[in-house]
Scaffold this motif. Structure first.
Motif, PDB file in Angstrom:
ATOM      1  N   ALA A  22       0.844  -1.203  -0.061  1.00 28.00           N
ATOM      2  CA  ALA A  22       0.109  -0.037   0.043  1.00 28.00           C
ATOM      3  C   ALA A  22       0.667   1.411  -0.015  1.00 28.00           C
ATOM      4  O   ALA A  22       0.484   2.132  -0.669  1.00 28.00           O
ATOM      5  N   THR A  23       1.771   1.187   0.750  1.00 29.71           N
ATOM      6  CA  THR A  23       2.925   2.458   0.863  1.00 29.71           C
ATOM      7  C   THR A  23       3.704   2.718  -0.542  1.00 29.71           C
ATOM      8  O   THR A  23       3.885   3.587  -0.905  1.00 29.71           O
ATOM      9  N   THR A  24       3.843   1.573  -1.201  1.00 28.65           N
ATOM     10  CA  THR A  24       4.530   1.525  -2.491  1.00 28.65           C
ATOM     11  C   THR A  24       3.700   2.371  -3.382  1.00 28.65           C
ATOM     12  O   THR A  24       4.274   3.200  -4.071  1.00 28.65           O
ATOM     13  N   GLU A  25       2.538   1.845  -3.264  1.00 27.32           N
ATOM     14  CA  GLU A  25       1.774   2.301  -4.593  1.00 27.32           C
ATOM     15  C   GLU A  25       1.454   3.921  -4.213  1.00 27.32           C
ATOM     16  O   GLU A  25       1.259   4.661  -5.046  1.00 27.32           O
ATOM     17  N   LYS A  26       1.399   4.053  -2.868  1.00 26.13           N
ATOM     18  CA  LYS A  26       1.155   5.510  -2.471  1.00 26.13           C
ATOM     19  C   LYS A  26       2.446   6.444  -2.745  1.00 26.13           C
ATOM     20  O   LYS A  26       2.080   7.657  -3.368  1.00 26.13           O
ATOM     21  N   LEU A  27       3.571   6.112  -2.518  1.00 27.55           N
ATOM     22  CA  LEU A  27       4.782   6.778  -3.048  1.00 27.55           C
ATOM     23  C   LEU A  27       4.791   6.930  -4.472  1.00 27.55           C
ATOM     24  O   LEU A  27       5.443   7.731  -5.176  1.00 27.55           O
ATOM     25  N   LEU A  28       4.756   5.699  -5.132  1.00 30.94           N
ATOM     26  CA  LEU A  28       4.790   5.892  -6.553  1.00 30.94           C
ATOM     27  C   LEU A  28       3.812   6.862  -7.227  1.00 30.94           C
ATOM     28  O   LEU A  28       3.951   7.577  -8.128  1.00 30.94           O
ATOM     29  N   SER A  29       2.547   6.807  -6.685  1.00 30.44           N
ATOM     30  CA  SER A  29       1.590   7.961  -7.182  1.00 30.44           C
ATOM     31  C   SER A  29       2.015   9.234  -6.875  1.00 30.44           C
ATOM     32  O   SER A  29       1.446  10.324  -7.499  1.00 30.44           O
ATOM     33  N   LEU A  30       2.992   9.443  -5.816  1.00 33.29           N
ATOM     34  CA  LEU A  30       3.581  10.887  -5.480  1.00 33.29           C
ATOM     35  C   LEU A  30       4.836  11.168  -6.394  1.00 33.29           C
ATOM     36  O   LEU A  30       5.602  12.214  -6.015  1.00 33.29           O
ATOM     37  N   GLY A  31       5.041  10.320  -7.134  1.00 36.11           N
ATOM     38  CA  GLY A  31       6.301  10.548  -8.147  1.00 36.11           C
ATOM     39  C   GLY A  31       7.810  10.198  -7.674  1.00 36.11           C
ATOM     40  O   GLY A  31       8.662  10.234  -8.273  1.00 36.11           O
ATOM     41  N   ALA A  32       7.683   9.091  -6.753  1.00 31.01           N
ATOM     42  CA  ALA A  32       8.955   8.426  -6.086  1.00 31.01           C
ATOM     43  C   ALA A  32       9.131   7.205  -6.844  1.00 31.01           C
ATOM     44  O   ALA A  32       8.151   6.763  -7.567  1.00 31.01           O
ATOM     45  N   THR A  33      10.339   6.848  -6.906  1.00 35.85           N
ATOM     46  CA  THR A  33      10.781   5.726  -7.374  1.00 35.85           C
ATOM     47  C   THR A  33      10.839   4.755  -6.185  1.00 35.85           C
ATOM     48  O   THR A  33      11.228   5.363  -5.005  1.00 35.85           O
ATOM     49  N   VAL A  34      10.378   3.490  -5.830  1.00 33.44           N
ATOM     50  CA  VAL A  34      10.451   2.589  -4.781  1.00 33.44           C
ATOM     51  C   VAL A  34      11.119   1.069  -5.346  1.00 33.44           C
ATOM     52  O   VAL A  34      10.865   0.734  -6.037  1.00 33.44           O
ATOM     53  N   VAL A  35      12.135   1.027  -4.555  1.00 32.71           N
ATOM     54  CA  VAL A  35      12.962  -0.011  -4.214  1.00 32.71           C
ATOM     55  C   VAL A  35      11.923  -1.128  -3.473  1.00 32.71           C
ATOM     56  O   VAL A  35      11.995  -1.040  -2.140  1.00 32.71           O
ATOM     57  N   MET A  36      11.168  -2.136  -4.140  1.00 36.49           N
ATOM     58  CA  MET A  36      10.468  -2.870  -3.414  1.00 36.49           C
ATOM     59  C   MET A  36      11.203  -4.345  -2.807  1.00 36.49           C
ATOM     60  O   MET A  36      11.785  -5.027  -3.734  1.00 36.49           O
TER      61      MET A  36
END
Length: 243
Positions: A22-36
């Motif tokens: 859920a946090t991955t999806e949230k940060l991606l929607s805010l323009g971040a790159t996420v290392v999962m």
């Protein structure tokens, strides 16, 4: 005033499900790159293909000492730097102490406490060199309240509350913010380990929250201006009456 996360690079452990996803999806929607980060290679590959290039899969088994130690160095070969480390991976043991095993206790303390400390220890030199960064840890209301039917889990979260708040003070001179989010019961795979009667009562009374509510809290923590730290945010179901 909130600050943009566009262009930031975040690392999230336990990212393949629950609060982490859920946090991955949230940060991606805010323009971040996420290392999962997760141990489930197949699930990570599936999610990365679905999400796109801004989701970077990192297969790490935090229970394994060598894999855990390699996590940050391996990530820094995939991305230029790390702006945010969100230590979210964890496990759960409920019930009477006599009902568990020493192996289960070891596994919980390794994942809930040792891996968090090791991940933070590994990323801090990188953030100190850059003179900026955010470290967030998933704690729990169990880290604030002696929940009598989960003594091992609650003890692990009390330990993490102490670790986060002592590290927060150490990191202030380096421009690094350290915070925790402390959810109440969240709808996730961990609830499978709850005592059946407690889970039934929680469901019937509406005493559970969705992982997205915790992701919203993490967003709030990360988007405050740099002169503000949210040291801890408790996120509870409205009907939850234990604290």
């Amino acid at each position: 005033m909130s600050q943009s996360l566009a262009g930031k690079i975040a690392v999230i452990t336990g990212a393949a499900s629950g609060i982490g996803l859920a946090t991955t999806e949230k940060l991606l929607s805010l323009g971040a790159t996420v290392v999962m980060v997760d141990w489930d290679k197949a699930r990570l590959a599936e999610l990365a293909e679905k999400i796109g290039s801004k989701a970077v899969p990192q297969v790490t088994n935090l229970i394994d000492a060598e894999s855990c130690a390699a996590m940050i160095p391996e990530i820094l070969k995939k991305v230029d730097h790390i702006d945010i480390l969100y230590c979210n991976a964890g496990t759960y043991i409920g019930g009477d102490l006599t009902e568990t095993t020493s192996e289960a206790i070891d596994r919980m303390l390794t994942l809930n406490v040792n891996a968090v400390m090791k991940n933070v220890h590994a990323v801090v030199p990188h953030m100190i060199e850059r003179k900026t960064g955010d470290i967030v840890v998933t704690c729990s209301i169990a880290g604030h309240y002696p929940v009598h039917w989960e003594p091992v889990y609650a003890s692990s979260k009390w330990a993490i509350t102490c670790f986060v708040q002592t590290m927060r003070r150490q990191m202030i001179p380096h421009g690094i913010r350290v915070a925790q989010v402390s959810p109440g019961p969240v709808i996730s795979a961990l609830l499978a380990d709850w005592p059946e009667e407690n889970l039934r009562k929680a469901k019937e009374s509406g005493s559970l929250i969705d992982p997205s509510e915790v992701a919203d809290a993490v967003e709030y923590i990360l988007t405050r201006k740099r002169t503000v730290t949210i040291r801890d945010m408790l996120v509870l179901p409205t009907n939850f009456d234990r604290v």
